[in-house]
Scaffold this motif. Structure first.
Motif, PDB file in Angstrom:
ATOM      1  N   CYS A   1      38.633  -7.990-127.797  1.00  0.00           N
ATOM      2  CA  CYS A   1      39.597  -8.812-128.239  1.00  0.00           C
ATOM      3  C   CYS A   1      40.707  -9.053-127.497  1.00  0.00           C
ATOM      4  N   MET A   2      41.212  -9.627-127.093  1.00  0.00           N
ATOM      5  CA  MET A   2      42.595  -9.829-126.114  1.00  0.00           C
ATOM      6  C   MET A   2      42.784 -10.942-126.595  1.00  0.00           C
ATOM      7  N   LEU A   3      44.468 -10.369-126.244  1.00  0.00           N
ATOM      8  CA  LEU A   3      45.390 -12.237-126.794  1.00  0.00           C
ATOM      9  C   LEU A   3      46.258 -12.342-125.306  1.00  0.00           C
ATOM     10  N   GLY A   4      45.501 -13.372-125.094  1.00  0.00           N
ATOM     11  CA  GLY A   4      46.116 -14.131-124.015  1.00  0.00           C
ATOM     12  C   GLY A   4      46.320 -15.460-123.295  1.00  0.00           C
ATOM     13  N   GLY A   5      46.497 -16.346-122.227  1.00  0.00           N
ATOM     14  CA  GLY A   5      46.539 -17.857-122.360  1.00  0.00           C
ATOM     15  C   GLY A   5      48.008 -17.986-122.250  1.00  0.00           C
ATOM     16  N   PRO A   6      48.779 -19.247-122.157  1.00  0.00           N
ATOM     17  CA  PRO A   6      50.586 -19.648-121.418  1.00  0.00           C
ATOM     18  C   PRO A   6      51.081 -18.627-122.008  1.00  0.00           C
TER      19      PRO A   6
ATOM     20  N   ARG B   1      49.052 -16.849-126.510  1.00  0.00           N
ATOM     21  CA  ARG B   1      48.299 -17.138-128.375  1.00  0.00           C
ATOM     22  C   ARG B   1      46.826 -17.195-128.282  1.00  0.00           C
ATOM     23  N   HIS B   2      46.310 -17.546-127.261  1.00  0.00           N
ATOM     24  CA  HIS B   2      44.554 -17.663-127.079  1.00  0.00           C
ATOM     25  C   HIS B   2      43.974 -16.818-127.420  1.00  0.00           C
ATOM     26  N   LEU B   3      43.565 -15.815-128.555  1.00  0.00           N
ATOM     27  CA  LEU B   3      43.054 -15.158-129.125  1.00  0.00           C
ATOM     28  C   LEU B   3      41.767 -15.353-128.382  1.00  0.00           C
ATOM     29  N   PHE B   4      40.569 -14.333-127.537  1.00  0.00           N
ATOM     30  CA  PHE B   4      39.651 -14.009-127.040  1.00  0.00           C
ATOM     31  C   PHE B   4      38.579 -13.688-127.492  1.00  0.00           C
ATOM     32  N   VAL B   5      37.179 -13.510-127.874  1.00  0.00           N
ATOM     33  CA  VAL B   5      36.633 -12.497-128.128  1.00  0.00           C
ATOM     34  C   VAL B   5      35.301 -12.431-128.026  1.00  0.00           C
ATOM     35  N   ILE B   6      34.976 -11.525-127.794  1.00  0.00           N
ATOM     36  CA  ILE B   6      34.144 -10.625-126.690  1.00  0.00           C
ATOM     37  C   ILE B   6      32.578 -10.846-127.954  1.00  0.00           C
ATOM     38  N   THR B   7      31.814 -11.908-127.749  1.00  0.00           N
ATOM     39  CA  THR B   7      30.648 -11.968-128.784  1.00  0.00           C
ATOM     40  C   THR B   7      29.060 -10.699-129.136  1.00  0.00           C
ATOM     41  N   ASN B   8      28.615 -10.514-129.155  1.00  0.00           N
ATOM     42  CA  ASN B   8      26.928 -10.586-128.594  1.00  0.00           C
ATOM     43  C   ASN B   8      26.196 -10.250-129.815  1.00  0.00           C
ATOM     44  N   GLU B   9      24.677 -10.515-130.007  1.00  0.00           N
ATOM     45  CA  GLU B   9      23.586 -10.315-130.806  1.00  0.00           C
ATOM     46  C   GLU B   9      23.730  -9.015-131.575  1.00  0.00           C
ATOM     47  N   ASP B  10      23.903  -8.004-130.663  1.00  0.00           N
ATOM     48  CA  ASP B  10      23.693  -6.121-130.070  1.00  0.00           C
ATOM     49  C   ASP B  10      24.301  -5.843-129.195  1.00  0.00           C
ATOM     50  N   SER B  11      24.674  -4.033-129.614  1.00  0.00           N
ATOM     51  CA  SER B  11      25.221  -3.715-128.335  1.00  0.00           C
ATOM     52  C   SER B  11      23.784  -2.911-127.042  1.00  0.00           C
ATOM     53  N   GLY B  12      22.698  -2.510-127.582  1.00  0.00           N
ATOM     54  CA  GLY B  12      22.092  -1.362-127.219  1.00  0.00           C
ATOM     55  C   GLY B  12      21.554  -1.916-126.103  1.00  0.00           C
ATOM     56  N   PRO B  13      20.654  -1.549-125.187  1.00  0.00           N
ATOM     57  CA  PRO B  13      19.876  -1.487-123.905  1.00  0.00           C
ATOM     58  C   PRO B  13      19.152  -2.624-123.957  1.00  0.00           C
ATOM     59  N   GLY B  14      18.523  -3.043-124.837  1.00  0.00           N
ATOM     60  CA  GLY B  14      17.897  -4.465-125.157  1.00  0.00           C
ATOM     61  C   GLY B  14      18.340  -5.636-124.827  1.00  0.00           C
TER      62      GLY B  14
ATOM     63  N   VAL C   1      46.117 -18.974-132.458  1.00  0.00           N
ATOM     64  CA  VAL C   1      46.284 -18.137-133.657  1.00  0.00           C
ATOM     65  C   VAL C   1      47.759 -18.114-133.439  1.00  0.00           C
ATOM     66  N   ASP C   2      48.156 -17.717-134.877  1.00  0.00           N
ATOM     67  CA  ASP C   2      49.768 -18.207-134.995  1.00  0.00           C
ATOM     68  C   ASP C   2      51.028 -17.141-134.000  1.00  0.00           C
ATOM     69  N   ILE C   3      50.244 -15.099-133.945  1.00  0.00           N
ATOM     70  CA  ILE C   3      51.234 -14.747-133.484  1.00  0.00           C
ATOM     71  C   ILE C   3      51.325 -14.911-132.188  1.00  0.00           C
ATOM     72  N   PRO C   4      51.994 -14.480-130.835  1.00  0.00           N
ATOM     73  CA  PRO C   4      51.471 -14.130-129.572  1.00  0.00           C
ATOM     74  C   PRO C   4      51.318 -12.403-129.303  1.00  0.00           C
ATOM     75  N   GLY C   5      50.588 -12.250-128.365  1.00  0.00           N
ATOM     76  CA  GLY C   5      50.367 -11.265-127.610  1.00  0.00           C
ATOM     77  C   GLY C   5      51.152 -10.458-127.361  1.00  0.00           C
ATOM     78  N   ALA C   6      51.534  -9.225-127.490  1.00  0.00           N
ATOM     79  CA  ALA C   6      52.848  -7.699-127.055  1.00  0.00           C
ATOM     80  C   ALA C   6      52.123  -6.793-126.486  1.00  0.00           C
ATOM     81  N   GLY C   7      52.532  -6.016-125.872  1.00  0.00           N
ATOM     82  CA  GLY C   7      51.965  -5.068-125.411  1.00  0.00           C
ATOM     83  C   GLY C   7      50.944  -4.586-124.041  1.00  0.00           C
ATOM     84  N   LEU C   8      50.477  -3.113-124.633  1.00  0.00           N
ATOM     85  CA  LEU C   8      49.265  -3.820-123.359  1.00  0.00           C
ATOM     86  C   LEU C   8      48.339  -3.213-123.978  1.00  0.00           C
ATOM     87  N   PRO C   9      47.301  -3.349-123.455  1.00  0.00           N
ATOM     88  CA  PRO C   9      46.739  -4.300-122.282  1.00  0.00           C
ATOM     89  C   PRO C   9      47.719  -5.829-122.731  1.00  0.00           C
TER      90      PRO C   9
END
Length: 280
Positions: A237-242, A245-258, A272-280
């Motif tokens: 996940c990552m907070l970004g946007g102008p 306050r945009h919460l980006f989430v990477i999703t999938n069905e599984d993580s294995g090589p299949g 979301v309500d609270i903006p991102g801060a710090g790094l990354p």
């Protein structure tokens, strides 16, 4: 309750989302691509990485550092040219994964610690710091699958998710980048912290693939908010946007090589309500 909307679909397996200059950069490691997408859903190619890209971060000069998982190297993309920044293969014997790059250009690189897809038993490992000159230093040892990592806005604290220990672990950061004063920042009671990001109130959004959720966790472990993903795992996940306050989430069905044979991965987003801060 917040819900996520799909921004990009058709990924094999996304990782390392990073917001920069109007774009969300991300790795699609089974597809061997680094790409970026804007808020309108326009996708642009960045670079191909043969040995699976994972963690991303940016140097003070704007060049992009990229973790190359399988050959355990840190690459640097500058002016369209990809070069080796550091070779970690003699220090790490399992795939490298996520990373955070601090304001000085020091990269803190995690790794699996064991070959989880080859049936090896879990064991602890070290996080490694790569300085801007490419020199390599052990940052912290005895970590159980060091994964998503953040640095507070003052640069003084680094927090890493120990995936298979179900906890977030904090360190003080010295002026030279050395880590000390290890402590538990939050226990997750069986949760699996993968990618993480920090907000202005000091809370951490945590992608939990096993729980099929993203949680906003306060220091000490209290869950302030949760977004359920209806059977899909959240891997980063990552907070970004102008306004960050945009919460980006990477999703999938599984993580294995299949999952490399499918294109079930997505980049999803909500505000979301609270903006991102710090790094990354």
């Amino acid at each position: 309750m917040r819900t996520l909307e799909t921004l990009v679909e058709g990924l094999k397996f996304g990782e390392g989302p990073r917001w920069r200059d109007g774009w969300l950069w991300y790795s699609d490691f089974y597809a061997h691509h680094v790409r970026r997408v804007n808020l309108q859903g326009r996708v642009a190619e960045v670079v191909d990485v043969a040995n699976q890209p994972s963690g991303l971060g940016f140097m003070p000069d704007g060049s992009c550092l990229i973790v190359s998982m399988l050959d355990r190297r840190l690459l640097r993309l500058k002016d369209g040219k990809l070069t080796e920044h550091a070779d970690l293969s003699d220090r790490v014997d399992a795939p490298c994964n996520d990373m955070v790059v601090d304001a000085m250009g020091r990269a803190y690189v995690g790794n699996f610690g064991f070959e989880r897809h080859k049936g090896q038993s879990p064991k602890t490992t070290s996080m490694w710091r790569v300085d801007p000159d490419g020199s390599i230093h052990e940052a912290a040892g005895d970590l159980m699958f060091p994964n998503g990592t953040v640095i507070t806005p003052d640069g003084g604290t680094l927090i890493v998710g120990e995936t298979f220990a179900s906890r977030l672990t904090a360190f003080d950061v010295a002026e030279d980048g050395a880590l000390s004063n290890r402590r538990v920042w939050a226990e997750m009671a069986g949760g699996v912290p993968d990618g993480i990001c920090l907000d202005e109130e000091g809370a951490i959004w945590v992608a939990d693939p096993r729980g099929c959720r993203v949680q906003r966790i306060l220091e000490g472990g209290r869950v302030a908010e949760e977004i359920a993903l209806e059977g899909r795992g959240a891997y980063a996940c990552m907070l970004g946007g102008p306004e960050k306050r945009h919460l980006f989430v990477i999703t999938n069905e599984d993580s294995g090589p299949g999952v490399a044979e499918r294109t079930a991965g997505r980049v999803e987003v909500t505000e979301v309500d609270i903006p991102g801060a710090g790094l990354p």
